[in-house]
Design an enzyme around this catalytic site. Structure first.
Site, PDB file in Angstrom:
ATOM      1  N   ASP A  27     -35.354  49.297 -53.410  1.00  0.00           N
ATOM      2  CA  ASP A  27     -34.534  49.362 -54.612  1.00  0.00           C
ATOM      3  C   ASP A  27     -34.913  50.607 -55.418  1.00  0.00           C
ATOM      4  O   ASP A  27     -36.068  50.758 -55.807  1.00  0.00           O
ATOM      5  CB  ASP A  27     -34.791  48.088 -55.438  1.00  0.00           C
ATOM      6  CG  ASP A  27     -34.012  48.062 -56.729  1.00  0.00           C
ATOM      7  OD1 ASP A  27     -33.081  48.879 -56.887  1.00  0.00           O
ATOM      8  OD2 ASP A  27     -34.327  47.196 -57.570  1.00  0.00           O
ATOM      9  N   HIS A  80     -32.163  45.757 -54.341  1.00  0.00           N
ATOM     10  CA  HIS A  80     -32.064  45.254 -55.706  1.00  0.00           C
ATOM     11  C   HIS A  80     -31.957  43.719 -55.716  1.00  0.00           C
ATOM     12  O   HIS A  80     -31.003  43.161 -55.208  1.00  0.00           O
ATOM     13  CB  HIS A  80     -30.824  45.882 -56.345  1.00  0.00           C
ATOM     14  CG  HIS A  80     -30.867  45.990 -57.835  1.00  0.00           C
ATOM     15  ND1 HIS A  80     -31.997  46.336 -58.547  1.00  0.00           N
ATOM     16  CD2 HIS A  80     -29.888  45.823 -58.762  1.00  0.00           C
ATOM     17  CE1 HIS A  80     -31.703  46.367 -59.842  1.00  0.00           C
ATOM     18  NE2 HIS A  80     -30.441  46.065 -59.998  1.00  0.00           N
ATOM     19  N   SER A  86     -32.069  42.446 -62.318  1.00  0.00           N
ATOM     20  CA  SER A  86     -31.697  43.720 -62.922  1.00  0.00           C
ATOM     21  C   SER A  86     -31.784  43.594 -64.455  1.00  0.00           C
ATOM     22  O   SER A  86     -32.791  43.103 -64.968  1.00  0.00           O
ATOM     23  CB  SER A  86     -30.280  44.083 -62.454  1.00  0.00           C
ATOM     24  OG  SER A  86     -30.010  45.420 -62.695  1.00  0.00           O
TER      25      SER A  86
END
Ligand SMILES: *[C@@H]1O[C@H](CO)[C@@H](O)[C@H](O)[C@H]1NC(C)=O
Ligand SMILES: *[C@@H]1O[C@H](CO)[C@@H](O)[C@H](O)[C@H]1NC(C)=O
Ligand SMILES: *[C@@H]1O[C@H](CO)[C@@H](O)[C@H](O)[C@H]1NC(C)=O
Ligand SMILES: *[C@@H]1O[C@H](CO)[C@@H](O)[C@H](O)[C@H]1NC(C)=O
Length: 487
Positions: A421, A446, A164
């Site tokens: 995601d 994710h 991320s």
């Protein structure tokens, strides 16, 4: 070379074998770490300011081979570093085979690494929070570690990992400090989106697409949001407060908007962490939470539970109602990032970052997504950021500083993305060059690839990890051909 063929064999067999039975969700097999602190300059770029703060970092050297073992460095992102340690099992699955030193520095202004304690978030103190300062912290710490462990700059190459925003940082570390970081695995790093280079409807459209995979789900979600809108239009905030079991009843349009944001956030989080097994990352969620939520919604309404109560039941998959009601202000914080700022102090820091360097201007329109219209644009962001932090948004800066879409002069980065995601369309999905490699994980949410291996992992994530290991081996082999250079 032979050593590495062996390594690959070892690695794949260990990933497929015993280790598969680790129960990551209970953190039962999370390796131990030493908690250490280092003094960092508060401001790396103003040489007249010699104030320092204590940065926390976690280390494990139990597998490390100082002769030619690499350093696996996790680029800490927006939260308590222990939480990333607990949720990044991939590094620990492979570290023993690579005989790597593992280090997880905490991002300044998060977790315990608060330069001014609880007043770190005051307008006159928050300004030392930036991507550039954070990267400088990491570069300085990694250099110190190389000295402390008496490493060769080349034979003990540093490999960056991150998921991320941590993935963004891992990639940026390779752009900015290739002298220190040999290669980077940037998992689920939406580098284009956060530079403000994606359409504002992208994220929530992809959240919707995830729920649309489950039969009958999206029409029910729309119906439920419509029922909320109808009640709000009639000013029936009492009905909404009762149906959603709110601890503090709402009584006006502002309260209603917060309820909508809280509800939308439940979908956001479930889409992001749609993992194939129960996990406690952004909440305690069952396996495949998107499917679970949809099935429960379909079941509830089929049983004759009214749509608003069914919707409340869906929210309770994510949110606690331990005191038999929901505190929507505690569980969701409205901020500059509509995809969520997290909670507590971390949310304050992320809010500031969303006002300064990470552009997450995303909105819903009810057409390309299943949500009510909740508009958000640069102008609203500017007003909010000026009011909240006293900062004037510099929209172009992230693209200037971190290259925008013009990244092909960088090397040795894997950009991995899972198609479940909602962030995946915000990053590189095709190979940019021989050494800027895109890895696609069809059934991954994710940064699933950064999590430890699990018996329920889909084939696509196993293949992705294999490709990533191949690249890491390539970077390390490249490094080992070069002579030792000490600091
Ligand atoms: C990480 O896992 C350990 C158990 O291994 C647990 O005690 C700790 O609370 C977890 N930390 C965070 C921040 O999730
Ligand atoms: C739910 O509540 C329990 C008990 O109050 C708490 O320990 C837990 O962290 C909460 N979980 C979430 C996801 O907020
Ligand atoms: C929904 O109902 C189906 C069929 O009865 C059942 O198999 C499933 O477990 C239920 N799911 C949830 C989340 O309630
Ligand atoms: C990028 O190249 C690698 C081989 O270097 C390949 O395995 C991978 O599938 C390619 N990625 C995409 C998205 O085509």
């Amino acid at each position: 070379m032979i050593k590495y063929i062996l390594l690959v064999v070892l690695l794949t067999s260990s990933l497929e074998g015993l280790k598969l039975h680790k129960k990551r969700t209970n953190f039962e097999n999370v390796p131990k770490f030493k908690t250490l602190y280092t003094d960092q300059y508060l401001d790396h770029f103003n040489k007249r300011d010699d104030r320092t703060y204590k940065q926390r970092f976690l280390v494990n050297d139990e597998w490390f081979n100082p002769n030619d073992g690499p350093v696996f460095f996790y680029a800490g992102n927006e939260g308590d570093i222990e939480s990333f340690w607990n949720n990044t099992g991939f590094m620990f699955d492979i570290a023993p085979v690579f005989q790597a030193l593992v280090v997880f520095p905490e991002h300044r202004y998060y977790g315990e690494s608060l330069p001014f304690g609880d007043s770190s978030f005051d307008q006159d103190k928050i300004g030392f929070l930036s991507v550039e300062q954070t990267m400088a912290d990491y570069a300085v710490l990694l250099t110190k570690l190389q000295q402390d462990y008496n490493l060769c700059r080349k034979k003990n190459p540093i490999i960056a990992f991150g998921g991320s925003y941590g993935g963004i940082l891992a990639a940026y570390m390779r752009y900015k400090y290739p002298n220190i970081v040999r290669g980077a695995l940037a998992a689920s790093a939406p580098i284009y989106l956060t530079a403000g280079l994606a359409p504002s409807t992208l994220f929530f459209q992809d959240v919707t697409n995830d729920f649309d995979k489950e039969p009958g789900c999206v029409p029910l979600v729309r119906q439920a949001f419509d029922a909320m809108e109808n009640a709000a239009k009639q000013g029936d905030y009492k009905l909404l407060s009762e149906k959603f079991k709110l601890c503090e009843p709402i009584s006006d349009a502002a309260g209603y908007k917060h309820l909508l944001l809280w509800m939308r956030n439940a979908f956001t989080i479930m889409a992001m962490v749609d993992y194939p097994y129960p996990a406690s990352f952004l909440g305690d969620l069952p396996a495949w939470p998107v499917r679970f939520a949809c099935q429960q919604l379909v079941n509830d309404t089929a049983k004759g539970v009214d749509i608003l109560s069914s919707f409340k039941n869906l929210a309770s998959i994510l949110y606690n109602d331990t005191s038999k009601c929901f505190d929507i202000y505690e569980q969701f914080i409205e901020c500059a990032d509509p995809t969520s700022c997290g909670l507590g102090n971390d949310a304050k820091s992320w809010d500031y970052q969303a006002c300064t360097e990470l552009n997450t201007v995303q909105e819903t329109n009810g057409v390309s997504d299943m949500f009510p219209v909740i508009s958000y644009n640069e102008e609203l962001r500017e007003q909010y950021c000026l009011k909240t932090w006293g900062v004037k948004v510099r929209k172009e800066w992230p693209s200037i500083q971190f290259w925008g879409k013009h990244i092909k002069t960088a090397t040795n980065i894997v950009f991995s993305n899972g198609l479940l995601d909602p962030w995946h369309n915000g990053g590189p999905l095709t190979n940019v060059s021989d050494s800027l490699v895109a890895v696609i994980i069809e059934d991954g949410a994710h940064h699933l690839d950064l999590r430890g291996s699990d018996p329920n992992d889909p084939q696509s994530v196993k293949i992705a990890r294999y490709l990533e290991i191949e690249q890491i081996i390539k970077w390390i082999e490249e490094a080992r051909k070069e002579p030792c250079e000490k600091f």
